[in-house]
Design a protein around this motif. Structure first.
Motif, short mmCIF file in Angstrom:
data_model
loop_
_atom_site.label_atom_id
_atom_site.label_comp_id
_atom_site.label_asym_id
_atom_site.label_seq_id
_atom_site.Cartn_x
_atom_site.Cartn_y
_atom_site.Cartn_z
N HIS A 28 42.96 20.35 4.98
CA HIS A 28 43.93 21.45 5.03
C HIS A 28 45.24 21.02 4.37
CE1 HIS A 28 46.52 24.60 6.66
NE2 HIS A 28 45.42 25.26 6.99
N VAL A 37 38.60 21.06 6.34
CA VAL A 37 38.18 22.46 6.26
C VAL A 37 36.79 22.56 5.61
CG1 VAL A 37 40.46 23.50 6.29
CG2 VAL A 37 39.52 22.74 4.13
N GLU A 87 37.72 28.51 1.48
CA GLU A 87 38.33 27.22 1.18
C GLU A 87 37.43 26.38 0.26
OE1 GLU A 87 40.09 28.75 5.00
OE2 GLU A 87 38.09 28.66 4.10
N GLY A 142 43.60 23.08 -0.95
CA GLY A 142 43.29 21.85 -0.24
C GLY A 142 43.92 20.60 -0.83
#
Length: 517
Positions: free
Chosen positions: A277, A285, A311, A322
């Motif tokens: 993250h 993530v 993501e 990210g």
């Protein structure tokens, strides 16, 4: 209480934009304490009608009459309609990204301390915000910034914001577009709870199964005119019957058959892909994700909201999301390093974002500019843009996708949500990618337009291209994909061919993985 139980009447509403007639003598009647659905194809005039009702298009800019609670209303703006208890939640989110959830909930309606109207009572603000978030099933700290939560959670904030006001008539324009089926049902049940408490709602949605489930009455609008109002008090109006009213004919098959079969040749492989993250750098993530997509294959990526699907897609597409990203990407068996969006495009990868307004389109620019934006060199000569060629390209995609607009010179921000989605798809089709990542590609699009997009997906894979489709609608995943990966809490927890996939098997895989925690 409105006379004869009728809360709202909209009589002979006509609305024009220049020479274009968006609404022509539309009539709508809504009873007190019901959920009334408004359905129609993209550009039919549903949102325009609700903008008239809420005062966004003020009295004098349209013809006809609004009678609310037995009184003729001439709303001059949205504050005027809200003062009467009419609250609208738009399809496109209207939140301030750098303010917290709590600040957004009470923006312009702050909870002040004691007799002072200039000092915010933060203790009461956060307490009330928590109560509202619990009502819509959003378990986030009210101090969290809007920019740090996903689109689906932002939609729940919008709904919490609306119910914080003393509204008698709640207008919801595509309220579940950003939500998966579980969260959508929870929201619909919440609307039903409000109905039982006496609140009236008007809901616009392209998810016809939800309309059948929640609505007491269904009004069909086609090409700016009222076609019919169906009584759904027993919730027995079928989706096929609604479609017939919307498009003027029966739609026999929601998902077009695909004649071609995927190749055995792997076009793209994602190996051991891990992403952290960007704000909480200790939180994974995406956790050691492995995916392969073959030529001519549509691969589905299913999972609940927050599973990490978007993501994953954004991090693969030029590391546009990210930090501390590790893993490998292979295209045609060769390792590639996609360190920027341009690297992704140059290597034949395209990403159709779920957030068309924030990340996908230039809303204040014409369709022509948006269509060619990803590959300007294809409409340029010696680095000089050929505007004529740009317009020809945009016109070609307008016809292919049947985008409803006055011309390709029209600004994208003035299109309906579904037609904006078509422009976004055209933008990446023009880039001519070998691998197309589609993130909620049919969100906010009517059944007829969905079918057209499904046909285009089939045409792309028939040419040997590969598609990774992220969708929160399980029927869409099951109807379009050759193979399905199931993602939960950042991990791939199951993989199954179409022949073995069902809504039950997908949900079971998610529940089993959660139970192991």
């Amino acid at each position: 209480m409105a006379k004869n139980g009728i809360l709202l009447q909209m009589k002979n509403i006509t609305k024009r934009f220049g020479k274009v007639t968006a609404l022509s003598n539309v009539n709508l009647e809504v009873e007190q304490g019901e959920v009334h659905a408004l359905v129609g194809e993209n550009g039919a005039g549903k949102s325009t009608l609700m903008n008239v009702l809420s005062g966004i298009y003020p009295y004098g800019s349209y013809e006809g009459e609004i009678v609310y609670d037995g009184e003729i209303c001439k709303f001059s703006d949205i504050k005027h309609s809200e003062a009467k208890g009419i609250v609208i939640i738009h399809q496109e989110l209207a939140l301030v990204p750098f303010l917290s959830i709590a600040e957004n909930l009470f923006l312009g309606n702050e909870i002040t301390a004691g007799s002072s109207k200039n000092v915010v009572d933060w203790s009461k603000t956060y307490q009330r915000a928590k109560e509202l978030l619990n009502m819509v099933g959003l378990h986030e700290d009210p101090r969290t910034l809007i920019k740090d939560i996903g689109v689906g959670k932002q939609q729940l904030v919008e709904i919490a914001k609306a119910i914080s006001k003393n509204c008698r008539l709640l207008i919801l324009d595509e309220p579940t577009a950003s939500l998966n089926e579980t969260d959508s049902k929870a929201l619909l049940d919440l609307i039903a709870k409000f109905r039982d408490q006496g609140m009236t709602s008007i809901i616009i949605s392209h998810k016809l199964n939800e309309i059948s489930y929640i609505a007491n009455s269904i009004t069909v609008i086609r090409d700016g005119s009222t076609i019919e109002t169906l009584d759904n008090s027993n919730h027995d109006v079928s989706e096929d019957r609604i479609i017939q009213g919307m498009v003027g004919r029966a739609l026999t098959d929601r998902f077009p058959k695909r004649d071609t079969k995927p190749s055995d040749e792997v076009l793209m492989e994602i190996k051991n892909w891990t992403v952290y993250h960007p704000l909480n750098r200790e939180r994974k993530v995406c956790d050691n994700v492995n995916i392969e997509i073959k030529k001519g294959e549509v691969v589905g990526l299913s999972g609940l909201m927050g599973a990490g699907r978007t993501e994953l897609a954004k991090s693969v597409f030029g590391k546009s999301y990210g930090v501390n990203i590790s893993g490998q990407i292979f295209i045609n068996g060769k390792e590639v390093h996609l360190n920027s969006v341009q690297d992704g495009i140059n290597n034949g990868v395209a990403y159709v974002t779920e957030d068309r307004k924030g990340d996908g389109l230039l809303l204040s620019s014409p369709i022509s500019i948006n269509t060619t934006l990803a590959r300007l060199e294809k409409v340029s000569n010696h680095n000089i843009l050929d505007k004529d060629k740009e317009v020809i390209v945009a016109e070609d995609y307008r016809k292919q996708l049947r985008t409803k607009c006055s011309s390709v010179y029209q600004n994208v921000g003035n299109l309906s949500g579904g037609n904006q989605q078509k422009v976004l798809l055209a933008k990446w089709m023009f880039a001519d990618p070998d691998i197309l990542i589609l993130d909620e590609p049919t969100r906010g699009i009517d059944v007829g337009a969905k079918y057209e997009i499904y046909c285009i997906i089939n045409e792309l894979v028939a040419k040997g291209k590969a598609v990774l489709m992220i969708s929160s609608e399980l029927p869409e995943i099951l109807g379009m994909c050759d193979r399905i990966y199931v993602m939960n809490e950042g991990k791939i927890v199951a993989q199954m061919p179409k022949s073995e996939a069902s809504q039950e098997s997908i949900m079971s895989a998610i529940l089993r993985s959660s139970a192991k925690k």
